[in-house]
Design a protein around this motif. Structure first.
Motif, PDB file in Angstrom:
ATOM      1  N   GLU A   1       0.828  -1.206   0.000  1.00 44.87           N
ATOM      2  CA  GLU A   1       0.000   0.000   0.000  1.00 44.87           C
ATOM      3  C   GLU A   1       0.870   1.267   0.000  1.00 44.87           C
ATOM      4  N   ALA A   2       1.938   1.273   0.799  1.00 40.59           N
ATOM      5  CA  ALA A   2       2.853   2.421   0.830  1.00 40.59           C
ATOM      6  C   ALA A   2       3.533   2.590  -0.523  1.00 40.59           C
ATOM      7  N   SER A   3       3.921   1.481  -1.137  1.00 35.25           N
ATOM      8  CA  SER A   3       4.540   1.532  -2.471  1.00 35.25           C
ATOM      9  C   SER A   3       3.611   2.175  -3.484  1.00 35.25           C
ATOM     10  N   ARG A   4       2.366   1.753  -3.468  1.00 37.06           N
ATOM     11  CA  ARG A   4       1.378   2.302  -4.411  1.00 37.06           C
ATOM     12  C   ARG A   4       1.211   3.810  -4.189  1.00 37.06           C
ATOM     13  N   ALA A   5       1.110   4.210  -2.925  1.00 39.01           N
ATOM     14  CA  ALA A   5       0.898   5.628  -2.600  1.00 39.01           C
ATOM     15  C   ALA A   5       2.118   6.474  -2.979  1.00 39.01           C
ATOM     16  N   ALA A   6       3.314   5.879  -2.947  1.00 41.85           N
ATOM     17  CA  ALA A   6       4.540   6.601  -3.310  1.00 41.85           C
ATOM     18  C   ALA A   6       4.843   6.458  -4.802  1.00 41.85           C
ATOM     19  N   ASP A   7       4.053   5.651  -5.504  1.00 42.40           N
ATOM     20  CA  ASP A   7       4.207   5.432  -6.945  1.00 42.40           C
ATOM     21  C   ASP A   7       5.539   4.765  -7.284  1.00 42.40           C
TER      22      ASP A   7
END
Length: 170
Positions: A121-127
């Motif tokens: 989820e953090a990866s997705r939010a940080a692109d």
């Protein structure tokens, strides 16, 4: 840039999980030198460094345990973001964004390796590219459901991926 989670990704911290849950960091640090590094991690970190990759650790824990491992194993990692460096812990992307800022890295060239759905989820939010590390998981179902971009069951598989993606020596 490669950003690693620490617990259950680089080091098997399961034996001190009960201490971490109660925030008994003194007891965690007393046992830190006995915690096992996953097979292949030391070599992978050195290979990534030798290939010119910036390596960071972003953890939901204090940074003292990863820093102890960096020192003990001579890991070439200068960027460590612990929970007290950010206002918002994972799954919020603040830690990843801070690590990228310190390295001068862009999201398109950043990989985030972690073992929890919150890491994805953090990866997705940080692109950034979400890399699932299942080798430290007893149950991978939640990680699988989070749908990281790629998912590996061993450090050796992750290394082969980086050989292909980053041109590491095979």
């Amino acid at each position: 840039m490669i950003i690693f989670d620490f617990d259950q990704t680089l080091v098997d911290t399961s034996s001190v999980e009960h201490l971490r849950a109660t925030r008994n960091w003194k007891a965690v640090m007393a046992r830190a030198s006995q915690l096992p590094v996953y097979e292949g991690v030391n070599n992978l970190i050195q290979e990534l460094h030798d290939a010119g990759q910036t390596i960071a650790i972003v953890t939901k824990s204090p940074d003292m345990v990863p820093k102890a491992f960096i020192k003990a194993h001579s890991w070439p990692i200068a960027i460590v973001v612990g929970y007290h460096h950010v206002k918002n812990r994972k799954p919020h992307p603040e830690g990843l964004l801070l690590a990228m800022s310190k390295a001068g890295a862009s999201p398109s060239e950043t990989y985030h390796v972690g073992d929890q759905p919150q890491d994805t989820e953090a990866s997705r939010a940080a692109d950034v590219i979400a890399v699932g590390s299942a080798w430290g998981c007893t149950d991978t179902s939640e990680l699988e459901v989070s749908k990281p971009d790629v998912l590996f069951s061993s450090v050796a598989e992750l290394r082969e991926y980086f050989v292909a993606e980053l041109g590491l020596e095979d």
